[in-house]
Design a protein around this motif. Structure first.
Motif, PDB file in Angstrom:
ATOM      1  N   LEU A  79      -6.225 -19.400  23.347  1.00 53.01           N
ATOM      2  CA  LEU A  79      -5.196 -19.532  24.381  1.00 53.01           C
ATOM      3  C   LEU A  79      -4.830 -18.174  24.962  1.00 53.01           C
ATOM      4  O   LEU A  79      -4.780 -18.003  26.182  1.00 53.01           O
ATOM      5  N   VAL A  80      -4.603 -17.225  24.091  1.00 58.01           N
ATOM      6  CA  VAL A  80      -4.225 -15.881  24.543  1.00 58.01           C
ATOM      7  C   VAL A  80      -5.341 -15.288  25.404  1.00 58.01           C
ATOM      8  O   VAL A  80      -5.079 -14.741  26.487  1.00 58.01           O
ATOM      9  N   ALA A  81      -6.579 -15.426  24.979  1.00 62.42           N
ATOM     10  CA  ALA A  81      -7.713 -14.917  25.760  1.00 62.42           C
ATOM     11  C   ALA A  81      -7.840 -15.642  27.096  1.00 62.42           C
ATOM     12  O   ALA A  81      -8.070 -15.014  28.136  1.00 62.42           O
ATOM     13  N   ALA A  82      -7.678 -16.963  27.088  1.00 64.98           N
ATOM     14  CA  ALA A  82      -7.782 -17.749  28.323  1.00 64.98           C
ATOM     15  C   ALA A  82      -6.689 -17.381  29.319  1.00 64.98           C
ATOM     16  O   ALA A  82      -6.866 -17.520  30.526  1.00 64.98           O
ATOM     17  N   CYS A  83      -5.578 -16.907  28.800  1.00 68.40           N
ATOM     18  CA  CYS A  83      -4.465 -16.485  29.667  1.00 68.40           C
ATOM     19  C   CYS A  83      -4.638 -15.049  30.145  1.00 68.40           C
ATOM     20  O   CYS A  83      -3.796 -14.523  30.870  1.00 68.40           O
ATOM     21  N   GLY A  84      -5.726 -14.403  29.727  1.00 73.38           N
ATOM     22  CA  GLY A  84      -6.020 -13.055  30.192  1.00 73.38           C
ATOM     23  C   GLY A  84      -5.240 -11.968  29.469  1.00 73.38           C
ATOM     24  O   GLY A  84      -4.988 -10.908  30.037  1.00 73.38           O
ATOM     25  N   MET A  85      -4.879 -12.244  28.226  1.00 72.18           N
ATOM     26  CA  MET A  85      -4.095 -11.276  27.465  1.00 72.18           C
ATOM     27  C   MET A  85      -4.855 -10.817  26.228  1.00 72.18           C
ATOM     28  O   MET A  85      -5.741 -11.501  25.749  1.00 72.18           O
ATOM     29  N   GLU A  86      -4.449  -9.675  25.726  1.00 72.78           N
ATOM     30  CA  GLU A  86      -4.880  -9.201  24.414  1.00 72.78           C
ATOM     31  C   GLU A  86      -3.873  -9.734  23.406  1.00 72.78           C
ATOM     32  O   GLU A  86      -2.692  -9.882  23.726  1.00 72.78           O
TER      33      GLU A  86
END
Length: 71
Positions: free
Chosen positions: A53-60
């Protein structure tokens, strides 16, 4: 300093991603209802789902836990 709950961090990541919840859920391979339950704190995602989820949202992940905005 205000402490954010996991659900608050998830909501912020989803909102910041500017992706529709339906598309994000499909990308993660979960239902919209499950994604909504994570964001509301009804259910807690497994570690692998949270990472995706975090990766899909463009975050580290580190930025997610710091409460930083999405990229």
């Amino acid at each position: 300093m205000r402490t954010r709950t996991l659900a608050q961090r998830i909501r912020r990541a989803i909102t910041g991603s500017r992706k529709q919840q339906k598309a994000l859920a499909a990308q993660l391979g979960v239902s919209e209802a499950t994604l909504s339950q994570w964001a509301s704190g009804v259910r807690t995602p497994r570690t692998d789902n949270l990472t995706a989820l975090v990766a899909a949202c463009g975050m580290e992940m580190e930025a997610f836990w710091r409460g930083a905005s999405c990229t």
